[in-house]
Design a protein around this motif. Structure first.
Motif, PDB file in Angstrom:
ATOM      1  N   ASN A   1      10.826  75.196  13.242  1.00 46.52           N
ATOM      2  CA  ASN A   1      11.143  75.455  11.628  1.00 46.52           C
ATOM      3  C   ASN A   1      11.957  76.647  11.628  1.00 46.52           C
ATOM      4  N   GLU A   2      11.722  77.526  12.941  1.00 49.28           N
ATOM      5  CA  GLU A   2      12.393  79.021  12.771  1.00 49.28           C
ATOM      6  C   GLU A   2      14.072  78.482  12.927  1.00 49.28           C
ATOM      7  N   LEU A   3      13.960  77.304  13.468  1.00 48.53           N
ATOM      8  CA  LEU A   3      15.766  77.368  13.569  1.00 48.53           C
ATOM      9  C   LEU A   3      16.678  76.844  12.709  1.00 48.53           C
ATOM     10  N   GLU A   4      15.615  76.976  11.107  1.00 44.91           N
ATOM     11  CA  GLU A   4      16.591  76.797  10.320  1.00 44.91           C
ATOM     12  C   GLU A   4      17.699  78.095  10.084  1.00 44.91           C
ATOM     13  N   GLY A   5      17.000  79.167  10.467  1.00 45.08           N
ATOM     14  CA  GLY A   5      17.759  80.993  10.568  1.00 45.08           C
ATOM     15  C   GLY A   5      19.158  80.557  11.041  1.00 45.08           C
ATOM     16  N   LEU A   6      19.352  79.904  12.194  1.00 47.73           N
ATOM     17  CA  LEU A   6      19.623  79.045  12.867  1.00 47.73           C
ATOM     18  C   LEU A   6      20.692  78.452  12.182  1.00 47.73           C
ATOM     19  N   GLY A   7      20.609  77.659  11.220  1.00 50.27           N
ATOM     20  CA  GLY A   7      21.662  76.738  10.841  1.00 50.27           C
ATOM     21  C   GLY A   7      20.891  74.866  11.176  1.00 50.27           C
ATOM     22  N   PHE A   8      19.983  74.729  11.498  1.00 44.72           N
ATOM     23  CA  PHE A   8      19.608  73.504  11.532  1.00 44.72           C
ATOM     24  C   PHE A   8      18.760  73.440  10.619  1.00 44.72           C
ATOM     25  N   LYS A   9      18.997  72.746  10.753  1.00 47.01           N
ATOM     26  CA  LYS A   9      17.848  71.387   9.481  1.00 47.01           C
ATOM     27  C   LYS A   9      17.196  70.508   9.935  1.00 47.01           C
TER      28      LYS A   9
END
Length: 215
Positions: free
Chosen positions: A205-213
């Motif tokens: 869920n931290e990848l949301e900060g890199l634009g992931f969904k």
């Protein structure tokens, strides 16, 4: 204002790192500390010991795995068909694990690498390049624990035809937890992959900060 729980929480992190199975006492004080540490994503569920935990700080020491000539590909020095194979990348990951984890990791090989990519249909008599697909593994976790050794696995690949298709960067835990980044341009996908490699360890869920969904 200083955190009144900081000293105890740090001691809990030490106890997890010092335990062979990542265990802590089941007393209320320790369980409260665990809840705080999980919320702060300083502790993850262990992939290797049922009921155990693993600290994010310990995973920082682990290597990531990707094509050993990825930098040469990004620099345009080689074509994608010369990238180290996903099977070879996975072999290096397995061999990095303690002996007691290697058999379990080997059993997951097909799930992680996937079946052979189908060839694109040929347009008339023209040769159409097969889609690129390259594997990577990074320390971390997701809604479910990671692979043996506490690893997430992912890949960068092309979907669709060569004209209207797009590039995807997928990252997965050991089950159905997944995070996806999609872009029409390969350089953007490769840059995103480099961000992922540099950010490990992490929770999906931290990848949301890199634009992931999350998917």
């Amino acid at each position: 204002m200083s955190d009144p729980n900081a000293e105890f929480d740090h001691a809990v992190l030490d106890k997890i790192d010092q335990s062979a199975i990542g265990a802590v006492p089941t007393t209320p004080a320790y369980q409260d500390a665990l809840r705080r540490l999980y919320a702060a994503q300083q502790v993850y569920t262990s992939a290797d010991h049922k009921g155990g935990h693993v600290t994010a700080r310990s995973l920082i020491q682990l290597p990531s795995f990707h094509a050993n000539n990825l930098e040469a590909f990004i620099a345009g020095e080689i074509s994608d068909d010369l990238l180290e194979s996903s099977a070879s990348i996975y072999d290096r990951y397995v061999h990095s694990l303690p002996l007691d984890l290697r058999a379990k990791a080997d059993k997951l090989r097909l799930m992680v690498i996937g079946k052979a990519v189908h060839h694109r249909a040929k347009a008339g008599h023209a040769t159409v390049h097969d889609p690129m697909h390259t594997l990577f593994l990074v320390p971390g976790t997701g809604p479910h624990p990671g692979l043996p050794g506490n690893y997430l696995h992912g890949s960068i690949f092309h979907v669709g035809d060569e004209v209207t298709g797009s590039w995807a960067v997928h990252v997965h835990d050991s089950d159905d937890g997944a995070s996806l980044f999609n872009t029409p341009k390969l350089p953007e996908a490769l840059a995103k992959l480099q961000e992922v490699l540099a950010s490990a360890p992490f929770h999906l869920n931290e990848l949301e900060g890199l634009g992931f969904k999350l998917t």
